[in-house]
Design a protein around this motif. Structure first.
Motif, PDB file in Angstrom:
ATOM      1  N   ASN A   1       7.816  38.815   2.289  1.00 36.26           N
ATOM      2  CA  ASN A   1       6.678  39.118   1.439  1.00 36.26           C
ATOM      3  C   ASN A   1       5.606  38.025   1.522  1.00 36.26           C
ATOM      4  O   ASN A   1       5.930  36.842   1.595  1.00 36.26           O
ATOM      5  N   ILE A   2       4.342  38.443   1.483  1.00 38.29           N
ATOM      6  CA  ILE A   2       3.247  37.446   1.425  1.00 38.29           C
ATOM      7  C   ILE A   2       2.329  37.872   0.288  1.00 38.29           C
ATOM      8  O   ILE A   2       1.999  39.060   0.152  1.00 38.29           O
ATOM      9  N   HIS A   3       1.933  36.887  -0.514  1.00 40.66           N
ATOM     10  CA  HIS A   3       1.019  37.197  -1.614  1.00 40.66           C
ATOM     11  C   HIS A   3      -0.199  36.270  -1.518  1.00 40.66           C
ATOM     12  O   HIS A   3      -0.064  35.048  -1.517  1.00 40.66           O
ATOM     13  N   VAL A   4      -1.384  36.891  -1.429  1.00 40.13           N
ATOM     14  CA  VAL A   4      -2.619  36.076  -1.321  1.00 40.13           C
ATOM     15  C   VAL A   4      -3.497  36.363  -2.526  1.00 40.13           C
ATOM     16  O   VAL A   4      -3.742  37.524  -2.848  1.00 40.13           O
ATOM     17  N   LYS A   5      -3.946  35.308  -3.202  1.00 43.77           N
ATOM     18  CA  LYS A   5      -4.881  35.527  -4.310  1.00 43.77           C
ATOM     19  C   LYS A   5      -5.931  34.412  -4.348  1.00 43.77           C
ATOM     20  O   LYS A   5      -5.701  33.308  -3.818  1.00 43.77           O
ATOM     21  N   ASN A   6      -7.039  34.776  -4.965  1.00 38.66           N
ATOM     22  CA  ASN A   6      -8.066  33.748  -5.162  1.00 38.66           C
ATOM     23  C   ASN A   6      -8.664  33.909  -6.543  1.00 38.66           C
ATOM     24  O   ASN A   6      -8.675  34.993  -7.115  1.00 38.66           O
ATOM     25  N   TYR A   7      -9.114  32.790  -7.095  1.00 42.24           N
ATOM     26  CA  TYR A   7      -9.743  32.849  -8.434  1.00 42.24           C
ATOM     27  C   TYR A   7     -10.640  31.623  -8.633  1.00 42.24           C
ATOM     28  O   TYR A   7     -10.539  30.630  -7.911  1.00 42.24           O
TER      29      TYR A   7
ATOM     30  N   ALA B   1       1.264  32.631  -0.969  1.00 39.01           N
ATOM     31  CA  ALA B   1       2.696  32.474  -1.231  1.00 39.01           C
ATOM     32  C   ALA B   1       3.472  33.350  -0.254  1.00 39.01           C
ATOM     33  O   ALA B   1       3.024  34.435   0.100  1.00 39.01           O
ATOM     34  N   ASN B   2       4.583  32.828   0.226  1.00 36.25           N
ATOM     35  CA  ASN B   2       5.410  33.647   1.118  1.00 36.25           C
ATOM     36  C   ASN B   2       6.886  33.399   0.837  1.00 36.25           C
ATOM     37  O   ASN B   2       7.260  32.310   0.395  1.00 36.25           O
TER      38      ASN B   2
ATOM     39  N   LYS C   1       4.550  24.668  -4.362  1.00 36.99           N
ATOM     40  CA  LYS C   1       6.002  24.691  -4.556  1.00 36.99           C
ATOM     41  C   LYS C   1       6.682  25.242  -3.302  1.00 36.99           C
ATOM     42  O   LYS C   1       6.041  25.916  -2.488  1.00 36.99           O
ATOM     43  N   SER C   2       7.915  24.911  -3.129  1.00 38.33           N
ATOM     44  CA  SER C   2       8.669  25.453  -1.996  1.00 38.33           C
ATOM     45  C   SER C   2      10.163  25.373  -2.306  1.00 38.33           C
ATOM     46  O   SER C   2      10.693  24.295  -2.535  1.00 38.33           O
ATOM     47  N   ASP C   3      10.751  26.522  -2.374  1.00 41.37           N
ATOM     48  CA  ASP C   3      12.218  26.545  -2.542  1.00 41.37           C
ATOM     49  C   ASP C   3      12.792  27.671  -1.683  1.00 41.37           C
ATOM     50  O   ASP C   3      12.067  28.238  -0.842  1.00 41.37           O
ATOM     51  N   SER C   4      14.025  28.001  -1.909  1.00 44.72           N
ATOM     52  CA  SER C   4      14.668  29.008  -1.047  1.00 44.72           C
ATOM     53  C   SER C   4      14.069  30.411  -1.235  1.00 44.72           C
ATOM     54  O   SER C   4      14.273  31.290  -0.407  1.00 44.72           O
ATOM     55  N   LYS C   5      13.320  30.573  -2.339  1.00 45.88           N
ATOM     56  CA  LYS C   5      12.721  31.901  -2.572  1.00 45.88           C
ATOM     57  C   LYS C   5      11.328  31.991  -1.998  1.00 45.88           C
ATOM     58  O   LYS C   5      10.990  32.948  -1.311  1.00 45.88           O
ATOM     59  N   SER C   6      10.513  31.018  -2.314  1.00 40.83           N
ATOM     60  CA  SER C   6       9.128  31.109  -1.822  1.00 40.83           C
ATOM     61  C   SER C   6       8.476  29.740  -1.620  1.00 40.83           C
ATOM     62  O   SER C   6       8.928  28.723  -2.159  1.00 40.83           O
TER      63      SER C   6
ATOM     64  N   ASP D   1      -0.816  32.471   9.236  1.00 37.99           N
ATOM     65  CA  ASP D   1       0.071  32.503  10.407  1.00 37.99           C
ATOM     66  C   ASP D   1       1.404  31.845  10.077  1.00 37.99           C
ATOM     67  O   ASP D   1       2.473  32.372  10.430  1.00 37.99           O
ATOM     68  N   ASN D   2       1.331  30.676   9.342  1.00 39.44           N
ATOM     69  CA  ASN D   2       2.577  30.010   8.917  1.00 39.44           C
ATOM     70  C   ASN D   2       3.372  30.906   7.971  1.00 39.44           C
ATOM     71  O   ASN D   2       4.608  30.965   8.065  1.00 39.44           O
ATOM     72  N   ALA D   3       2.645  31.577   7.046  1.00 41.63           N
ATOM     73  CA  ALA D   3       3.317  32.450   6.061  1.00 41.63           C
ATOM     74  C   ALA D   3       4.063  33.579   6.773  1.00 41.63           C
ATOM     75  O   ALA D   3       5.090  34.053   6.282  1.00 41.63           O
ATOM     76  N   ILE D   4       3.538  33.985   7.922  1.00 38.99           N
ATOM     77  CA  ILE D   4       4.237  35.032   8.711  1.00 38.99           C
ATOM     78  C   ILE D   4       5.397  34.398   9.479  1.00 38.99           C
ATOM     79  O   ILE D   4       6.539  34.860   9.437  1.00 38.99           O
TER      80      ILE D   4
END
Ligand code: ADP
Length: 487
Positions: free
Chosen positions: A397-403, A414-415, A468-473, A386-389
Motif C-alpha cells: 500500500n502507498i498513501h500520499v497526502k499533502n496539506y 507512507a508505504n 516513522k518506520s516500523d514493520s508496518k509502514s 520510487d522508493n515507496a514502490i
C-alpha cells in the motif's frame, strides 16, 4: 604625580595678577620716592635761601660788617638763631671749613667732610645716611661765599610713609594672589572637570570600553565629547563588523573544508560503486571469450549485463543529477506550482511500475501552492515514490497526502513494507548508503536516491524527514515554504 590643570591655571592667573601688582607697586613707590625727593629738595633750597637772607640782614645790622670776623666772633650765636628760625638742626662752617657753630654729635663723618669740601666750592650738595639727610649749601654775601651752612633733615617721616605704602602693596599682592587663585580655581573647575571627563573617556576607549556618553555642555568641550562619543561608536561598530565578518569567514571555511571532505569521499564512493558492475561485466566478457558456445552462459550473461548496465546507467544519471544540484539559488527556475498537480503527474509516470507490483495507491491531495523549481520538485517526488514502490511488499500500500500547515506545505508519503531499522535511520540520507545492498541492487537501487532528495529539498528552502518506520509502514515527510493562494 601630575599637577591638575585646575591648579596650573589658577597658579598662572595668580602669578599674572601678582606680577601686575608688583609692577604697579614699583611704579608707585618710584613715584613716591621722587616726589618726596623733589619736596625736601625744594624745602631745603628755601631754607638755604632764608639762611642767606637772614645772614645778610644780621651782617647789615652789625657794626663790624666783615663777614669773616662776624662768623669768627658771633658765628655760634648766629647758628643758634638760624636754628630757631628754620626749625632745623644745623652746623655752620667758615670759608676754611672750620666749624663755627656748636658741634652736633652725628655730623662728623668722612662723607660729610667730602661733601663739605664740595660745598666750599660754592655749590650745594647733600648726602643721605640711613634716615638722615645732610644738606650743605654755601653761605654767601652777594656773590661771595663766606662759609657753608649744613642742615640736618630727618627722613624718618618719608621713610615711614614709603615703608607703609610698600607693606600695603605686599599685602595687596598676597591678597590678590590668594583671591585670584581661589576664584580661578572655581572658575576653571568646570572646564577642568570637563577636560578630566574627556580624558577618562579616552582612557576607557583605549581599554576597549566603548560605552561613552556626551557631556551636557554647550561649549567646545561639549562638542569635543560629542566627537569622542561618535568616534567611539564608530570604532565599536567597525570592531563588531570585523568580528561578524571573521565569524562568517570561519563558518565559510569550515563549510568549505567539510564540502571538500564530502566531495573526496563521494568521488571515492562513486568509483568504488562503479567498479562492482564493471567487474561483473568484464568477468562475463572474459567467460564468453573462453566459452563462446555455452548458450546457458550467454543467456545468464545477457540478463546480468543488462541489469548491471541499467544500474550503471541509473548511477550515472543520479550522480549527474546530484552534481546538477550544486547550483546557486538564482540558477533555479522557480515558479508558483500547485503541488497536488505535480504529485499527480509523477504518480501517472510511475503508474506502470505501481501496477506491476500490484500496489494499491491512495491519495489525499489538497490545493496548496509552493514556489519551487519544477524539475527539482519532480526529482524529489519521483525518488520518494520510487522508493515507496521498491521497498514495499507485493500488493502493498502507498498513501500520499499533502496539506497546508501555517506558511508551509507538507507532503507525506507512507508505504507498507519491512521498514528501516532504527540504527540505519540516521544514515539513509548519506550518499551510497543502503540498508540491504542486495535488495537495493535487485531493485536497481544505488544508495544515492535519498541523498539526492535531501539536497534537492534543501535547495528549494525546504526539509525532509523520516517521520516513522516500523514493520508496518514507513513515512517520509517533505516540508516546503508555501505561497499564499490569495494575493
Ligand atoms: P536507493 O537508491 O538504493 O533506493 P536511497 O538513498 O533512496 O537508495 O535509500 C536508502 C535506503 O533507505 C534504501 O536502501 C532502503 O533500504 C531505505 N529506504 C528508502 N526509502 C524507503 C522506503 N520508502 N521504505 C523502506 N525503506 C526505504
Amino acid at each position: 604625580m601630575k599637577t591638575s590643570i585646575k591648579i596650573k591655571f589658577s597658579i598662572f592667573l595668580g602669578m599674572l595678577l601678582l606680577l601686575t601688582v608688583f609692577i604697579l607697586s614699583l611704579l608707585v613707590l618710584r613715584g613716591i620716592e621722587s616726589n618726596q625727593q623733589a619736596e625736601y629738595e625744594e624745602y631745603l633750597a628755601q631754607q638755604a635761601q632764608r639762611a642767606n637772607i637772614y645772614f645778610m640782614q644780621t651782617i647789615l645790622s652789625e657794626a663790624n660788617k666783615v663777614p669773616e670776623t662776624f662768623l669768627a666772633t658771633k658765628g655760634e650765636q648766629f647758628a643758634e638763631a638760624l636754628e630757631l628760625i628754620s626749625g632745623q638742626l644745623l652746623a655752620l662752617y667758615d670759608n676754611e671749613g672750620t666749624l663755627v657753630s656748636r658741634k652736633i654729635a652725628h655730623m662728623d663723618s668722612h662723607d660729610i667732610r667730602r661733601a663739605l669740601g664740595f660745598a666750599l666750592t660754592n655749590k650745594t650738595t647733600y648726602l643721605v645716611e640711613g634716615d638722615s639727610l645732610y644738606y650743605l649749601t654755601p653761605l654767601k654775601v652777594g656773590r661771595e661765599q663766606v662759609g657753608v651752612v649744613q642742615f640736618y633733615y630727618s627722613l624718618a617721616g618719608e621713610l615711614r610713609f614709603y615703608n607703609r605704602i610698600r607693606q600695603l602693596f605686599i599685602n595687596i599682592g598676597v591678597g590678590v594672589f590668594l583671591l585670584s587663585f581661589i576664584l580661578a580655581y572655581f572658575y576653571f573647575n568646570s572646564f577642568a572637570n570637563g577636560i578630566i571627563q574627556l580624558q577618562k573617556m579616552v582612557e576607557q576607549i583605549r581599554k576597549g570600553h566603548f560605552d561613552t556618553y556626551v557631556l551636557s555642555r554647550k561649549d567646545e568641550i561639549g562638542s569635543l565629547s560629542q566627537g569622542i562619543h561618535g568616534m567611539s561608536e564608530r570604532i565599536q561598530k567597525s570592531i563588531q563588523d570585523m568580528e561578524e565578518e571573521q565569524k562568517k569567514l570561519k563558518v565559510a571555511i569550515n563549510k568549505l573544508s567539510l564540502l571538500d571532505q564530502q566531495q573526496k569521499q563521494f568521488i571515492g564512493n562513486v568509483t568504488h560503486e562503479f567498479k562492482t558492475p564493471l567487474t561483473s561485466i568484464k568477468a562475463y566478457v572474459d567467460l564468453l571469450e573462453m566459452y563462446p558456445d555455452d548458450l546457458e552462459l550467454l543467456e545468464k550473461a545477457k540478463t546480468d549485463i543488462k541489469s548491471e548496465t541499467q544500474r550503471l546507467y541509473e548511477m550515472v544519471e543520479k550522480v549527474l543529477q546530484l552534481s546538477a544540484m550544486e547550483k546557486y539559488d538564482f540558477e533555479y527556475n522557480k515558479e508558483k506550482l500547485e503541488i497536488g498537480q505535480v504529485i499527480e503527474g509523477v504518480i501517472n509516470s510511475l503508474r506502470g511500475k505501481i501496477e506491476k507490483f500490484g500496489i494499491e495507491l491512495e491519495t489525499d491531495l489538497k490545493e496548496t501552492y509552493v514556489e519551487a523549481d519544477k524539475d527539482s520538485l519532480t526529482i524529489i517526488l519521483v525518488n520518494l515514490l520510487d522508493n515507496a514502490i521498491k521497498y514495499n511488499h507485493t500488493r502493498g500500500n502507498i498513501h500520499v497526502k499533502n496539506y497546508q500547515k501555517d506558511n508551509q506545505v507538507v507532503v507525506e508519503i507512507a508505504n507498507t513494507g519491512m521498514g528501516i531499522p532504527k540504527e540505519a535511520a540516521q544514515r539513509i540520507f548519506e550518499p551510497f548508503f543502503t540498508v540491504d545492498r542486495n535488495r537495493s541492487r535487485e531493485n536497481g537501487g544505488t544508495g544515492l536516491g535519498l541523498s539526492l532528495v535531501k539536497r534537492t529539498v534543501e535547495g528549494q528552502g525546504g526539509s525532509i524527514a523520516l517521520v516513522k518506520s516500523d514493520s508496518k509502514s514507513t513515512v517520509f515527510s517533505v516540508i516546503l515554504p508555501s505561497v499564499k493562494t490569495v494575493e
